[in-house]
Design a protein around this motif. Structure first.
Motif, PDB file in Angstrom:
ATOM      1  N   THR A 173      32.051  34.788  -2.690  1.00 22.93           N
ATOM      2  CA  THR A 173      31.544  35.013  -1.700  1.00 22.93           C
ATOM      3  C   THR A 173      32.180  34.382  -0.900  1.00 22.93           C
ATOM      4  O   THR A 173      32.206  34.197   0.146  1.00 22.93           O
ATOM      5  N   SER A 199      24.794  23.905  -0.087  1.00 26.02           N
ATOM      6  CA  SER A 199      23.227  23.858   0.209  1.00 26.02           C
ATOM      7  C   SER A 199      22.190  23.266  -0.263  1.00 26.02           C
ATOM      8  O   SER A 199      21.153  23.315   0.817  1.00 26.02           O
ATOM      9  N   LYS A 237      32.058  31.023  -0.787  1.00 27.23           N
ATOM     10  CA  LYS A 237      31.391  29.917  -0.422  1.00 27.23           C
ATOM     11  C   LYS A 237      31.458  29.159  -1.826  1.00 27.23           C
ATOM     12  O   LYS A 237      32.004  29.701  -2.691  1.00 27.23           O
ATOM     13  N   LYS A 238      31.332  27.751  -1.317  1.00 20.87           N
ATOM     14  CA  LYS A 238      31.511  26.854  -2.080  1.00 20.87           C
ATOM     15  C   LYS A 238      29.827  26.826  -2.961  1.00 20.87           C
ATOM     16  O   LYS A 238      28.761  27.097  -2.637  1.00 20.87           O
TER      17      LYS A 238
END
Length: 258
Positions: free
Chosen positions: A48, A88, A50-51
Motif C-alpha cells: 500500500t 493509525s 503506507k506504514k
C-alpha cells in the motif's frame, strides 16, 4: 490467668508475624516478576505504500498495568533498536489514558527507541512473555525463527504466554511439545475477520488471524467487533482486539502470582 494472657499474646503476635512474613514474601515475589514484551520490527503495510508497526494501546495498557504492579519489563524486537509505531494507532480517535501517558513518559519512549535484539534474549531470564499486536507481526513475527523458538521454550516450561489482537499471528508456526500446532485443541481468540473487514485490510494482510487460528486447530471464539474479550487455556492467554489488551495483562499477572 497471667499465663493465659501471655499465651494468647504469643499466639496473636506469632500470627501477625507470620502474616507479615507472608505479605513480604508475596510483595517480594511481585517485585521480582520479570516479563518480556516482544514487538514487531516490520513497518510496511503490504504494497500500500503506507506504514504499520505495533499498536500503541496494545503496548501501553499492558505495560503500565504490569509496571504499576512492580513487574520488571524488558522489550525486544527481531531487529532491535526503535520499534515502529503504527500511525493509525497514533491518531486522535485512538487515544486512551494509557497512550496519553506513554506520550508524556520519556522513559517508556526510550524503551521503545532502544529495544533489545530478540536473538540476544534468554527465555530463562523471564517469568512470562507478552506479544502486543498491530499489523506488523503478520509479516515478521509469524515466521521469525527466534520468536518461534522463544515461544516454544516458554511453553515447554509452562510459563505464561500472552498475545492480543494481531499478535496471535506469532503463533502461526509455533509447535507444541507433541509436534502439532501449539494452538491445536486450545481455546483461543484474536482479531476477527469482520474487524479486519472494518479496517479495510482484508486483501492487504498476508493472512487473517481468525482463519489461521482455526486452520491450525484452535478452538476459536469471539465476541462482537471491538468488544473486550480474552480467554485463557492453560498457560496461553489471547485477546481479541486493542480493547482487550488490559484484560490479557491482568490475566497474565494473575497467572504469574499463582
Amino acid at each position: 490467668m497471667k499465663k493465659l494472657h501471655i499465651l494468647l499474646f504469643a499466639i496473636t503476635f506469632g500470627s501477625i508475624a507470620a502474616q507479615e512474613k507472608k505479605e513480604n514474601i508475596n510483595h517480594k515475589k511481585e517485585k521480582d516478576m520479570k516479563v518480556l514484551f516482544v514487538l514487531t520490527s516490520h513497518d510496511k503495510l503490504g504494497d500500500t505504500g503506507k506504514k504499520t508497526g505495533f499498536w500503541i494501546e496494545e503496548f501501553a495498557n499492558p505495560y503500565y498495568t504490569l509496571l504499576d504492579k512492580g513487574v520488571e519489563i524488558t522489550v525486544a524486537t527481531p531487529k532491535g533498536g526503535k520499534a515502529p509505531i503504527d500511525p493509525s494507532s497514533d491518531s486522535e480517535d485512538a487515544q486512551t489514558e494509557d497512550t496519553k501517558r506513554f506520550h508524556n513518559d520519556k522513559d517508556a519512549q526510550q524503551v521503545i527507541n532502544t529495544t533489545k535484539v530478540l536473538a540476544d534474549i534468554d527465555a530463562s531470564d523471564f517469568d512470562a512473555v507478552f506479544y502486543p499486536g498491530g499489523h506488523g507481526p503478520l509479516w515478521d513475527l509469524s515466521k521469525d525463527k527466534t520468536s518461534i523458538k522463544l515461544i516454544e521454550t516458554f511453553n515447554a516450561k509452562k510459563k505464561p504466554i500472552g498475545f492480543v489482537c494481531h499478535a496471535p499471528a506469532a503463533l502461526k508456526n509455533v509447535k507444541g511439545e507433541n509436534g502439532e500446532p501449539l494452538v491445536k485443541g486450545k481455546k483461543v481468540t484474536g482479531f476477527t475477520n469482520t474487524e479486519e473487514e472494518a479496517v479495510q485490510l482484508t486483501n492487504v494482510v498476508p493472512f487473517l488471524v481468525e482463519d489461521m487460528l482455526k486452520d491450525n486447530g484452535g478452538i476459536y471464539s469471539k465476541l462482537g467487533d471491538w468488544e473486550e474479550y480474552a480467554i485463557v487455556d492453560g498457560n496461553l492467554i489471547t485477546g481479541q482486539n486493542p480493547a482487550s489488551s488490559g484484560l490479557v495483562a491482568e490475566k497474565l499477572f494473575e497467572m504469574l502470582k499463582n
